[in-house]
Design a protein around this motif. Structure first.
Motif, PDB file in Angstrom:
ATOM      1  N   LEU A 179       0.834  -1.207   0.000  1.00 54.09           N
ATOM      2  CA  LEU A 179       0.000   0.000   0.000  1.00 54.09           C
ATOM      3  C   LEU A 179       0.862   1.248   0.000  1.00 54.09           C
ATOM      4  O   LEU A 179       2.082   1.167   0.126  1.00 54.09           O
ATOM      5  CB  LEU A 179      -0.921  -0.010   1.226  1.00 54.09           C
ATOM      6  N   ILE A 180       0.222   2.392  -0.143  1.00 52.66           N
ATOM      7  CA  ILE A 180       0.868   3.663   0.148  1.00 52.66           C
ATOM      8  C   ILE A 180       0.224   4.211   1.410  1.00 52.66           C
ATOM      9  O   ILE A 180      -0.858   3.766   1.808  1.00 52.66           O
ATOM     10  CB  ILE A 180       0.739   4.688  -1.009  1.00 52.66           C
ATOM     11  N   ASP A 181       0.884   5.155   2.042  1.00 53.48           N
ATOM     12  CA  ASP A 181       0.325   5.797   3.229  1.00 53.48           C
ATOM     13  C   ASP A 181      -0.678   6.846   2.760  1.00 53.48           C
ATOM     14  O   ASP A 181      -0.314   7.985   2.457  1.00 53.48           O
ATOM     15  CB  ASP A 181       1.441   6.432   4.051  1.00 53.48           C
ATOM     16  N   ASN A 182      -1.952   6.453   2.679  1.00 54.95           N
ATOM     17  CA  ASN A 182      -2.974   7.346   2.137  1.00 54.95           C
ATOM     18  C   ASN A 182      -3.168   8.599   2.981  1.00 54.95           C
ATOM     19  O   ASN A 182      -3.395   9.691   2.442  1.00 54.95           O
ATOM     20  CB  ASN A 182      -4.307   6.597   2.004  1.00 54.95           C
ATOM     21  N   ALA A 183      -3.089   8.446   4.287  1.00 56.99           N
ATOM     22  CA  ALA A 183      -3.257   9.621   5.149  1.00 56.99           C
ATOM     23  C   ALA A 183      -2.132  10.615   4.911  1.00 56.99           C
ATOM     24  O   ALA A 183      -2.363  11.828   4.808  1.00 56.99           O
ATOM     25  CB  ALA A 183      -3.304   9.194   6.613  1.00 56.99           C
ATOM     26  N   ALA A 184      -0.899  10.116   4.789  1.00 55.30           N
ATOM     27  CA  ALA A 184       0.243  11.002   4.543  1.00 55.30           C
ATOM     28  C   ALA A 184       0.142  11.651   3.168  1.00 55.30           C
ATOM     29  O   ALA A 184       0.471  12.830   2.995  1.00 55.30           O
ATOM     30  CB  ALA A 184       1.548  10.221   4.671  1.00 55.30           C
ATOM     31  N   ALA A 185      -0.311  10.892   2.165  1.00 51.32           N
ATOM     32  CA  ALA A 185      -0.453  11.441   0.813  1.00 51.32           C
ATOM     33  C   ALA A 185      -1.466  12.583   0.798  1.00 51.32           C
ATOM     34  O   ALA A 185      -1.232  13.641   0.195  1.00 51.32           O
ATOM     35  CB  ALA A 185      -0.882  10.344  -0.157  1.00 51.32           C
ATOM     36  N   ALA A 186      -2.609  12.368   1.454  1.00 52.21           N
ATOM     37  CA  ALA A 186      -3.627  13.418   1.516  1.00 52.21           C
ATOM     38  C   ALA A 186      -3.135  14.619   2.315  1.00 52.21           C
ATOM     39  O   ALA A 186      -3.409  15.775   1.966  1.00 52.21           O
ATOM     40  CB  ALA A 186      -4.903  12.848   2.150  1.00 52.21           C
ATOM     41  N   ARG A 187      -2.399  14.344   3.366  1.00 54.47           N
ATOM     42  CA  ARG A 187      -1.849  15.430   4.178  1.00 54.47           C
ATOM     43  C   ARG A 187      -0.875  16.269   3.359  1.00 54.47           C
ATOM     44  O   ARG A 187      -0.888  17.511   3.440  1.00 54.47           O
ATOM     45  CB  ARG A 187      -1.157  14.847   5.406  1.00 54.47           C
ATOM     46  N   ASP A 188      -0.042  15.629   2.558  1.00 50.08           N
ATOM     47  CA  ASP A 188       0.923  16.363   1.732  1.00 50.08           C
ATOM     48  C   ASP A 188       0.224  17.292   0.737  1.00 50.08           C
ATOM     49  O   ASP A 188       0.622  18.448   0.554  1.00 50.08           O
ATOM     50  CB  ASP A 188       1.810  15.380   0.972  1.00 50.08           C
ATOM     51  N   ALA A 189      -0.821  16.772   0.081  1.00 51.75           N
ATOM     52  CA  ALA A 189      -1.538  17.580  -0.914  1.00 51.75           C
ATOM     53  C   ALA A 189      -2.234  18.764  -0.254  1.00 51.75           C
ATOM     54  O   ALA A 189      -2.190  19.896  -0.757  1.00 51.75           O
ATOM     55  CB  ALA A 189      -2.554  16.715  -1.650  1.00 51.75           C
ATOM     56  N   PRO A 202       5.540 -15.721   7.502  1.00 54.85           N
ATOM     57  CA  PRO A 202       4.762 -14.665   8.172  1.00 54.85           C
ATOM     58  C   PRO A 202       4.281 -13.632   7.161  1.00 54.85           C
ATOM     59  O   PRO A 202       4.975 -13.343   6.173  1.00 54.85           O
ATOM     60  CB  PRO A 202       5.773 -14.068   9.153  1.00 54.85           C
ATOM     61  N   PHE A 203       3.103 -13.079   7.390  1.00 52.67           N
ATOM     62  CA  PHE A 203       2.576 -12.050   6.495  1.00 52.67           C
ATOM     63  C   PHE A 203       3.264 -10.716   6.785  1.00 52.67           C
ATOM     64  O   PHE A 203       3.612 -10.414   7.931  1.00 52.67           O
ATOM     65  CB  PHE A 203       1.065 -11.902   6.684  1.00 52.67           C
ATOM     66  N   GLU A 204       3.425  -9.910   5.745  1.00 49.32           N
ATOM     67  CA  GLU A 204       4.106  -8.633   5.878  1.00 49.32           C
ATOM     68  C   GLU A 204       3.303  -7.517   5.214  1.00 49.32           C
ATOM     69  O   GLU A 204       2.578  -7.753   4.251  1.00 49.32           O
ATOM     70  CB  GLU A 204       5.502  -8.694   5.252  1.00 49.32           C
ATOM     71  N   VAL A 205       3.464  -6.298   5.723  1.00 48.48           N
ATOM     72  CA  VAL A 205       2.871  -5.102   5.124  1.00 48.48           C
ATOM     73  C   VAL A 205       4.003  -4.245   4.569  1.00 48.48           C
ATOM     74  O   VAL A 205       4.965  -3.939   5.283  1.00 48.48           O
ATOM     75  CB  VAL A 205       2.055  -4.296   6.148  1.00 48.48           C
ATOM     76  N   HIS A 206       3.922  -3.885   3.287  1.00 47.92           N
ATOM     77  CA  HIS A 206       4.949  -3.080   2.626  1.00 47.92           C
ATOM     78  C   HIS A 206       4.344  -1.739   2.214  1.00 47.92           C
ATOM     79  O   HIS A 206       3.278  -1.706   1.581  1.00 47.92           O
ATOM     80  CB  HIS A 206       5.479  -3.792   1.389  1.00 47.92           C
ATOM     81  N   VAL A 207       5.001  -0.647   2.560  1.00 44.69           N
ATOM     82  CA  VAL A 207       4.527   0.698   2.211  1.00 44.69           C
ATOM     83  C   VAL A 207       5.397   1.252   1.076  1.00 44.69           C
ATOM     84  O   VAL A 207       6.607   1.423   1.242  1.00 44.69           O
ATOM     85  CB  VAL A 207       4.571   1.639   3.425  1.00 44.69           C
ATOM     86  N   ALA A 208       4.781   1.512  -0.061  1.00 43.58           N
ATOM     87  CA  ALA A 208       5.493   2.058  -1.216  1.00 43.58           C
ATOM     88  C   ALA A 208       5.573   3.586  -1.104  1.00 43.58           C
ATOM     89  O   ALA A 208       4.710   4.220  -0.486  1.00 43.58           O
ATOM     90  CB  ALA A 208       4.787   1.660  -2.510  1.00 43.58           C
ATOM     91  N   PRO A 209       6.575   4.204  -1.719  1.00 46.95           N
ATOM     92  CA  PRO A 209       6.726   5.664  -1.638  1.00 46.95           C
ATOM     93  C   PRO A 209       5.668   6.419  -2.450  1.00 46.95           C
ATOM     94  O   PRO A 209       5.011   5.858  -3.327  1.00 46.95           O
ATOM     95  CB  PRO A 209       8.120   5.911  -2.235  1.00 46.95           C
ATOM     96  N   HIS A 210       5.548   7.702  -2.141  1.00 46.09           N
ATOM     97  CA  HIS A 210       4.728   8.613  -2.946  1.00 46.09           C
ATOM     98  C   HIS A 210       5.388   9.986  -2.896  1.00 46.09           C
ATOM     99  O   HIS A 210       6.241  10.243  -2.050  1.00 46.09           O
ATOM    100  CB  HIS A 210       3.289   8.706  -2.409  1.00 46.09           C
ATOM    101  N   TRP A 211       5.011  10.864  -3.832  1.00 44.04           N
ATOM    102  CA  TRP A 211       5.549  12.219  -3.836  1.00 44.04           C
ATOM    103  C   TRP A 211       4.539  13.163  -4.488  1.00 44.04           C
ATOM    104  O   TRP A 211       3.640  12.738  -5.210  1.00 44.04           O
ATOM    105  CB  TRP A 211       6.889  12.276  -4.556  1.00 44.04           C
ATOM    106  N   LEU A 212       4.701  14.444  -4.219  1.00 42.45           N
ATOM    107  CA  LEU A 212       3.820  15.474  -4.780  1.00 42.45           C
ATOM    108  C   LEU A 212       4.465  16.076  -6.010  1.00 42.45           C
ATOM    109  O   LEU A 212       5.631  16.481  -5.974  1.00 42.45           O
ATOM    110  CB  LEU A 212       3.559  16.571  -3.747  1.00 42.45           C
ATOM    111  N   GLU A 213       3.709  16.136  -7.112  1.00 44.11           N
ATOM    112  CA  GLU A 213       4.171  16.822  -8.319  1.00 44.11           C
ATOM    113  C   GLU A 213       3.355  18.094  -8.494  1.00 44.11           C
ATOM    114  O   GLU A 213       2.153  18.033  -8.764  1.00 44.11           O
ATOM    115  CB  GLU A 213       4.048  15.912  -9.540  1.00 44.11           C
TER     116      GLU A 213
END
Length: 347
Positions: free
Chosen positions: A161-171, A322-333
């Motif tokens: 996933l991406i960190d949706n809360a952080a992405a919205a916060r950045d915008a 074991p199951f894992e959660v991976h957070v992919a990067p995001h950035w603002l353009e």
């Protein structure tokens, strides 16, 4: 035309057939440089493993599925392209499926649609629950995409996933940084999906950080993340009293933003002169719109790579992992819809 063979790939890459086989099977003990050389040869020659021969030899056919809500959404179409590219590099073939947001279909596809054919599934669910997913992931290779709809409960499957809360916060922080004080949000959906909830949370956190108050009138609900809902929501915002009407809008997807942009144009206002506008998805639509849209870009290549590699590891493992959660990067353009500077599109 004769099918491309392992021997053809080996000759192109300048390695042994055994080395090509190891790379295609994602076996360990292959150097990064050699793996890259073989992978390039696989792509250039269009090599496809023989699933029937592979299944007889290993019990696996190299066929996986990607199941997404709908392929008409640019985000999911782009995701499918990247998943196919990553899977091909690992010698896997991808079957693309649409769930059409049907929870029954989501659960059916999560089980492998008949696991005798599929080795594993990458699923982007909207409605299936943790209780339903837990026994599936324990019995069949499964990787989930998108927000975890089951909150703080235990991890029931590999998740990218991406960190949706952080992405919205950045915008939203970007819009507040422009000096805009009446910032609206388009995307608070009536179904209260995990993605919508977390993007609304990030939006509110950014408002609080900028010393601005959240006004529910500036967050009209939508049914879907599509252009029509963006148009209708923006029309509703433009109909508010002048002292409430927004001077900036964060849309939870680029498709919502495109619809919102149309509504602003209809009434003769300008973007970003009268209303600054930002989206989230990093779609081609955002790049080619007029004005071009400022957007938060999820690293689609990283999402696809993490998902495919997680699934490949689980498919090839002979023991529980074991199951894992991976957070992919995001950035603002930052583009014309907030910067206000018109630039020729580089192509």
């Amino acid at each position: 035309m004769a099918a491309v063979t392992l021997k053809d790939v080996a000759e192109r890459a300048g390695v042994s057939i055994k080395t090509v086989s190891n790379v295609v099977r994602d076996a360990p003990r292959v150097s990064a440089a050699t793996r890259e050389r073989v992978t390039r040869a696989v792509r250039e020659l269009g090599y496809r493993p023989n699933p029937s021969a592979r299944r007889l030899r290993t019990g696996r056919g190299g066929l996986i599925a990607l199941a997404v809500p709908e392929l008409t959404t640019p985000y999911f179409a782009d995701l499918a392209h990247h998943v196919r590219t990553e899977a091909t590099a690992l010698g896997l073939t991808v079957l693309i499926e649409e769930t059409l947001q049907d929870p029954t279909e989501e659960l059916r596809l999560a089980t492998g649609v008949g696991a005798s054919l599929l080795d594993g599934v990458i699923l982007s669910p909207l409605h299936v629950t943790a209780t339903e997913l837990a026994p599936v992931a324990d019995a069949f290779p499964l990787v989930l995409l998108g927000e975890r709809s089951y909150g703080t409960e235990r991890v029931v499957a590999d998740h990218v996933l991406i960190d949706n809360a952080a992405a919205a916060r950045d915008a939203t922080a970007h819009l507040a940084g422009l000096g805009r004080t009446r910032i609206a949000a388009i995307g608070a959906d009536r179904k209260a999906s995990a993605t919508s909830r977390q993007r609304l949370e990030g939006f509110q956190l950014a408002l609080h950080g900028a010393g601005l108050r959240f006004d529910p009138r500036l967050a009209p609900p939508v049914e879907e993340f599509d252009r029509r809902d963006g148009l209708l929501a923006m029309r509703a915002l433009l109909g508010l009293p002048a002292d409430v009407r927004p001077d900036a809008v964060f849309c939870f997807s680029d498709t919502l933003a495109v619809g919102a942009l149309r509504a602003v144009h209809e009434v003769g206002l300008t973007v970003p002169g009268d209303i600054a506008l930002a989206g989230l998805d990093g779609s081609q639509e955002a790049l080619y719109s007029t004005p071009s849209l400022t957007t938060v870009v999820p690293d689609m290549s990283a999402i696809a790579s993490l998902a495919v590699k997680c699934l490949a590891v689980r498919i090839r493992s002979d023991r529980p992992l074991p199951f894992e959660v991976h957070v992919a990067p995001h950035w603002l353009e930052e583009r014309e819809s907030t910067a206000g500077v018109r630039r020729p599109l580089e192509v």
